[in-house]
Design a protein around this motif. Structure first.
Motif, PDB file in Angstrom:
ATOM      1  N   ASN A  19      36.886  37.683  38.996  1.00 16.39           N
ATOM      2  CA  ASN A  19      35.531  37.901  39.483  1.00 16.39           C
ATOM      3  C   ASN A  19      35.538  38.680  40.783  1.00 16.39           C
ATOM      4  O   ASN A  19      36.242  38.334  41.699  1.00 16.39           O
ATOM      5  CB  ASN A  19      34.867  36.538  39.721  1.00 16.39           C
ATOM      6  CG  ASN A  19      33.374  36.660  39.812  1.00 16.39           C
ATOM      7  OD1 ASN A  19      32.870  37.730  40.160  1.00 16.39           O
ATOM      8  ND2 ASN A  19      32.678  35.603  39.507  1.00 16.39           N
ATOM      9  N   GLN A  20      34.720  39.695  40.841  1.00 14.10           N
ATOM     10  CA  GLN A  20      34.670  40.500  42.050  1.00 14.10           C
ATOM     11  C   GLN A  20      33.690  39.938  43.069  1.00 14.10           C
ATOM     12  O   GLN A  20      33.723  40.311  44.220  1.00 14.10           O
ATOM     13  CB  GLN A  20      34.262  41.934  41.705  1.00 14.10           C
ATOM     14  CG  GLN A  20      35.343  42.675  40.958  1.00 14.10           C
ATOM     15  CD  GLN A  20      36.620  42.767  41.765  1.00 14.10           C
ATOM     16  OE1 GLN A  20      36.617  43.259  42.879  1.00 14.10           O
ATOM     17  NE2 GLN A  20      37.701  42.262  41.215  1.00 14.10           N
ATOM     18  N   SER A  21      32.821  39.066  42.642  1.00 15.91           N
ATOM     19  CA  SER A  21      31.854  38.560  43.607  1.00 15.91           C
ATOM     20  C   SER A  21      32.458  37.366  44.330  1.00 15.91           C
ATOM     21  O   SER A  21      33.581  36.962  44.069  1.00 15.91           O
ATOM     22  CB  SER A  21      30.560  38.162  42.915  1.00 15.91           C
ATOM     23  OG  SER A  21      30.809  37.059  42.100  1.00 15.91           O
ATOM     24  N   ALA A  62      43.561  46.680  52.719  1.00 19.89           N
ATOM     25  CA  ALA A  62      43.531  47.426  51.455  1.00 19.89           C
ATOM     26  C   ALA A  62      44.033  46.499  50.358  1.00 19.89           C
ATOM     27  O   ALA A  62      44.985  45.753  50.565  1.00 19.89           O
ATOM     28  CB  ALA A  62      44.413  48.653  51.550  1.00 19.89           C
ATOM     29  N   TYR A  63      43.383  46.520  49.211  1.00 21.24           N
ATOM     30  CA  TYR A  63      43.808  45.647  48.109  1.00 21.24           C
ATOM     31  C   TYR A  63      45.104  46.166  47.487  1.00 21.24           C
ATOM     32  O   TYR A  63      45.926  45.407  47.042  1.00 21.24           O
ATOM     33  CB  TYR A  63      42.724  45.588  47.023  1.00 21.24           C
ATOM     34  CG  TYR A  63      41.510  44.786  47.435  1.00 21.24           C
ATOM     35  CD1 TYR A  63      41.457  43.413  47.240  1.00 21.24           C
ATOM     36  CD2 TYR A  63      40.420  45.410  48.029  1.00 21.24           C
ATOM     37  CE1 TYR A  63      40.352  42.681  47.609  1.00 21.24           C
ATOM     38  CE2 TYR A  63      39.300  44.681  48.401  1.00 21.24           C
ATOM     39  CZ  TYR A  63      39.273  43.318  48.193  1.00 21.24           C
ATOM     40  OH  TYR A  63      38.175  42.594  48.567  1.00 21.24           O
ATOM     41  N   ASP A  64      45.225  47.490  47.450  1.00 24.66           N
ATOM     42  CA  ASP A  64      46.351  48.057  46.702  1.00 24.66           C
ATOM     43  C   ASP A  64      47.227  48.967  47.549  1.00 24.66           C
ATOM     44  O   ASP A  64      47.945  49.808  47.025  1.00 24.66           O
ATOM     45  CB  ASP A  64      45.824  48.820  45.476  1.00 24.66           C
ATOM     46  CG  ASP A  64      44.758  49.837  45.880  1.00 24.66           C
ATOM     47  OD1 ASP A  64      44.628  50.133  47.085  1.00 24.66           O
ATOM     48  OD2 ASP A  64      44.055  50.333  44.976  1.00 24.66           O
ATOM     49  N   PRO A  68      41.822  52.075  51.500  1.00 26.29           N
ATOM     50  CA  PRO A  68      41.429  50.975  52.377  1.00 26.29           C
ATOM     51  C   PRO A  68      40.033  50.446  52.033  1.00 26.29           C
ATOM     52  O   PRO A  68      39.130  51.234  51.734  1.00 26.29           O
ATOM     53  CB  PRO A  68      41.441  51.612  53.776  1.00 26.29           C
ATOM     54  CG  PRO A  68      41.463  53.078  53.574  1.00 26.29           C
ATOM     55  CD  PRO A  68      41.856  53.368  52.161  1.00 26.29           C
ATOM     56  N   ALA A  69      39.896  49.120  52.029  1.00 21.46           N
ATOM     57  CA  ALA A  69      38.585  48.514  51.785  1.00 21.46           C
ATOM     58  C   ALA A  69      37.879  48.270  53.118  1.00 21.46           C
ATOM     59  O   ALA A  69      36.656  48.307  53.195  1.00 21.46           O
ATOM     60  CB  ALA A  69      38.752  47.206  51.020  1.00 21.46           C
ATOM     61  N   LEU A  70      38.662  47.993  54.177  1.00 20.26           N
ATOM     62  CA  LEU A  70      38.088  47.840  55.535  1.00 20.26           C
ATOM     63  C   LEU A  70      38.943  48.648  56.502  1.00 20.26           C
ATOM     64  O   LEU A  70      40.176  48.643  56.408  1.00 20.26           O
ATOM     65  CB  LEU A  70      38.070  46.370  55.961  1.00 20.26           C
ATOM     66  CG  LEU A  70      37.164  45.406  55.208  1.00 20.26           C
ATOM     67  CD1 LEU A  70      37.300  43.995  55.781  1.00 20.26           C
ATOM     68  CD2 LEU A  70      35.706  45.841  55.224  1.00 20.26           C
ATOM     69  N   GLU A  88      26.039  50.073  50.789  1.00 26.45           N
ATOM     70  CA  GLU A  88      26.071  50.360  49.359  1.00 26.45           C
ATOM     71  C   GLU A  88      27.250  49.651  48.680  1.00 26.45           C
ATOM     72  O   GLU A  88      28.148  49.130  49.353  1.00 26.45           O
ATOM     73  CB  GLU A  88      26.119  51.875  49.122  1.00 26.45           C
ATOM     74  CG  GLU A  88      27.321  52.526  49.729  1.00 26.45           C
ATOM     75  CD  GLU A  88      27.165  54.043  49.912  1.00 26.45           C
ATOM     76  OE1 GLU A  88      28.190  54.692  50.173  1.00 26.45           O
ATOM     77  OE2 GLU A  88      26.038  54.556  49.788  1.00 26.45           O
ATOM     78  N   SER A  89      27.210  49.642  47.364  1.00 25.57           N
ATOM     79  CA  SER A  89      28.254  48.993  46.588  1.00 25.57           C
ATOM     80  C   SER A  89      29.622  49.577  46.949  1.00 25.57           C
ATOM     81  O   SER A  89      29.772  50.788  47.061  1.00 25.57           O
ATOM     82  CB  SER A  89      27.944  49.235  45.102  1.00 25.57           C
ATOM     83  OG  SER A  89      28.904  48.610  44.331  1.00 25.57           O
ATOM     84  N   GLY A  90      30.593  48.684  47.170  1.00 24.82           N
ATOM     85  CA  GLY A  90      31.937  49.151  47.515  1.00 24.82           C
ATOM     86  C   GLY A  90      32.148  49.374  49.004  1.00 24.82           C
ATOM     87  O   GLY A  90      33.225  49.768  49.438  1.00 24.82           O
ATOM     88  N   ALA A  91      31.132  49.093  49.818  1.00 22.71           N
ATOM     89  CA  ALA A  91      31.238  49.345  51.263  1.00 22.71           C
ATOM     90  C   ALA A  91      32.188  48.376  51.959  1.00 22.71           C
ATOM     91  O   ALA A  91      32.690  48.661  53.043  1.00 22.71           O
ATOM     92  CB  ALA A  91      29.857  49.280  51.908  1.00 22.71           C
ATOM     93  N   GLY A  92      32.414  47.183  51.345  1.00 17.99           N
ATOM     94  CA  GLY A  92      33.355  46.236  51.943  1.00 17.99           C
ATOM     95  C   GLY A  92      32.743  44.883  52.299  1.00 17.99           C
ATOM     96  O   GLY A  92      33.400  44.046  52.920  1.00 17.99           O
ATOM     97  N   LYS A  93      31.511  44.637  51.876  1.00 19.04           N
ATOM     98  CA  LYS A  93      30.811  43.395  52.246  1.00 19.04           C
ATOM     99  C   LYS A  93      31.542  42.160  51.728  1.00 19.04           C
ATOM    100  O   LYS A  93      31.832  41.227  52.478  1.00 19.04           O
ATOM    101  CB  LYS A  93      29.360  43.416  51.697  1.00 19.04           C
ATOM    102  CG  LYS A  93      28.570  44.646  52.101  1.00 19.04           C
ATOM    103  CD  LYS A  93      27.164  44.631  51.547  1.00 19.04           C
ATOM    104  CE  LYS A  93      27.048  44.753  50.029  1.00 19.04           C
ATOM    105  NZ  LYS A  93      27.459  46.057  49.476  1.00 19.04           N
ATOM    106  N   SER A  94      31.841  42.144  50.421  1.00 17.08           N
ATOM    107  CA  SER A  94      32.501  40.957  49.857  1.00 17.08           C
ATOM    108  C   SER A  94      33.895  40.787  50.436  1.00 17.08           C
ATOM    109  O   SER A  94      34.370  39.658  50.609  1.00 17.08           O
ATOM    110  CB  SER A  94      32.637  41.056  48.337  1.00 17.08           C
ATOM    111  OG  SER A  94      31.448  41.477  47.777  1.00 17.08           O
ATOM    112  N   THR A  95      34.555  41.893  50.734  1.00 17.17           N
ATOM    113  CA  THR A  95      35.912  41.812  51.289  1.00 17.17           C
ATOM    114  C   THR A  95      35.893  41.032  52.605  1.00 17.17           C
ATOM    115  O   THR A  95      36.785  40.212  52.862  1.00 17.17           O
ATOM    116  CB  THR A  95      36.489  43.230  51.489  1.00 17.17           C
ATOM    117  OG1 THR A  95      36.432  43.914  50.231  1.00 17.17           O
ATOM    118  CG2 THR A  95      37.922  43.192  51.988  1.00 17.17           C
ATOM    119  N   ILE A  96      34.876  41.244  53.404  1.00 15.52           N
ATOM    120  CA  ILE A  96      34.767  40.519  54.680  1.00 15.52           C
ATOM    121  C   ILE A  96      34.686  39.011  54.421  1.00 15.52           C
ATOM    122  O   ILE A  96      35.391  38.215  55.042  1.00 15.52           O
ATOM    123  CB  ILE A  96      33.548  41.038  55.483  1.00 15.52           C
ATOM    124  CG1 ILE A  96      33.868  42.443  56.017  1.00 15.52           C
ATOM    125  CG2 ILE A  96      33.160  40.074  56.601  1.00 15.52           C
ATOM    126  CD1 ILE A  96      32.786  43.086  56.831  1.00 15.52           C
TER     127      ILE A  96
END
Ligand code: ATP
Length: 305
Positions: A19-21, A62-64, A68-70, A88-96
């Motif tokens: 799950n990505q969320s 970075a996930y991979d 970089p995600a952040l 926007e989608s992919g900006a890094g919100k969930s990663t935080i």
């Protein structure tokens, strides 16, 4: 069930693949045997939260190891304040949120995440996650009574405490409208609750858990006005006296956030109050203008952010 808490805390790796969320730990109960990539350091102490101040200090991730995600994200959530993440989608919100919940540990040179000045890598995951309440986009309910579903936030809660939490979460009246009240079986094989009702059950559960820190992932789907109002009221009650980080999809719901962080490509590009960001007339202001015009549209798109 109480015994499952320990293993539940080790589900970061599994979670990523399904799950990505933001995590909904209940959904992961069946995957308890998976290994984790986040380990406590030997003799790690428990986190002791006094003020609930959160700090991201120059965080890159970075996930991979490629994209970089952040990139160099720094911000603070002062004690008892609310910080909303938009972008926007992919900006890094969930990663935080995932990093704060420690699904991944930052490596040397990737910055630090601190709670009350303590690096979260140095404390036990269990104590960290005990201090954090999560209200995900889509809460999963157990196929059992609504009383159990709320009481699960804190085992051993009295009926009075459960009812008080449901009241505060704006769910009590709805529960009382069922012939069996709090004993009503909900979920797949019982009464099907709407998305907004499930979210209020999750809020009631979190009220019982009573954590000093909250992570909230707002539902992306549009809700009718009265449900939206109930949820906003429930969230207000939950957020009172706690530090919170929320992902907002509908900008209207975060007008009262103390600080709004606007993310773009893994970086904070604007920050301030709603009023300050509108006055800045930058990215946030144009996102706001888009949503206002979309909501005037006969077929509004909530994905215009
Ligand atoms: P959304 O609003 O769509 O949920 P977001 O702002 O929450 O987006 P993130 O999920 O934090 O964005 O993603 C940030 C970046 O990291 C994106 O480029 C995304 O593709 C990437 N990413 C997210 N999860 C993973 C993963 N598990 N593996 C690899 N890359 C990932």
């Amino acid at each position: 069930l109480a015994q499952l808490y320990g293993p539940l805390n080790q589900l970061g790796t599994v979670y990523r693949s399904i799950n990505q969320s933001l995590v909904d730990t209940e959904r992961l109960l069946k995957l308890l045997n998976e290994p984790t990539e986040v380990n406590d350091v030997p003799n790690a102490p428990d986190l002791i939260v006094q003020n609930g101040e959160i700090e991201f200090d120059n965080v890159s991730f970075a996930y991979d190891d490629r994209t970089p995600a952040l990139k160099g994200v720094s911000f603070k959530v002062p004690t008892n304040s609310s910080v909303a993440l938009v972008g926007e989608s992919g900006a890094g919100k969930s990663t935080i949120l995932r990093l704060l919940y420690r699904f991944y540990d930052l490596k040397e040179g990737q910055g630090r995440i601190l709670i009350d000045g303590k690096d979260i890598r140095e404390v036990t995951q269990k104590s960290l996650r005990n201090a954090i309440g999560v209200v995900p986009q889509d809460s999963v309910l157990f196929n059992t009574s609504i009383k159990y579903n709320i009481g699960y936030g804190k085992f051993g809660s009295s009926d009075e405490d459960i009812e008080a939490a449901a009241k505060s979460a704006q769910m009590h009246e709805r529960i009382m409208s069922f012939p069996e009240g709090y004993e009503t079986v909900v979920g797949e094989r019982g009464v099907r609750l709407s998305g907004g009702e499930k979210q209020r059950v999750a809020i009631a559960r979190t009220l019982l858990k009573n954590p000093p820190i909250l992570l909230l992932d707002e539902a992306t789907s549009a809700l009718d006005t009265s449900t939206e109002k109930d949820i906003q009221k429930a969230l207000q009650n939950l957020m009172l006296g706690r530090s919170s980080l929320s992902i907002a999809h509908r900008l209207s719901t975060i007008a009262n956030a103390d600080i709004i962080l606007v993310l773009k490509d893994g970086q904070i590009v604007e920050q301030g109050s709603h009023k300050e960001l509108l006055a800045l007339d930058g990215i946030f202001a144009s996102m706001w203008a888009d949503q206002v015009s979309a909501s005037e549209d006969p077929a509004p798109s909530i994905h215009s952010v």
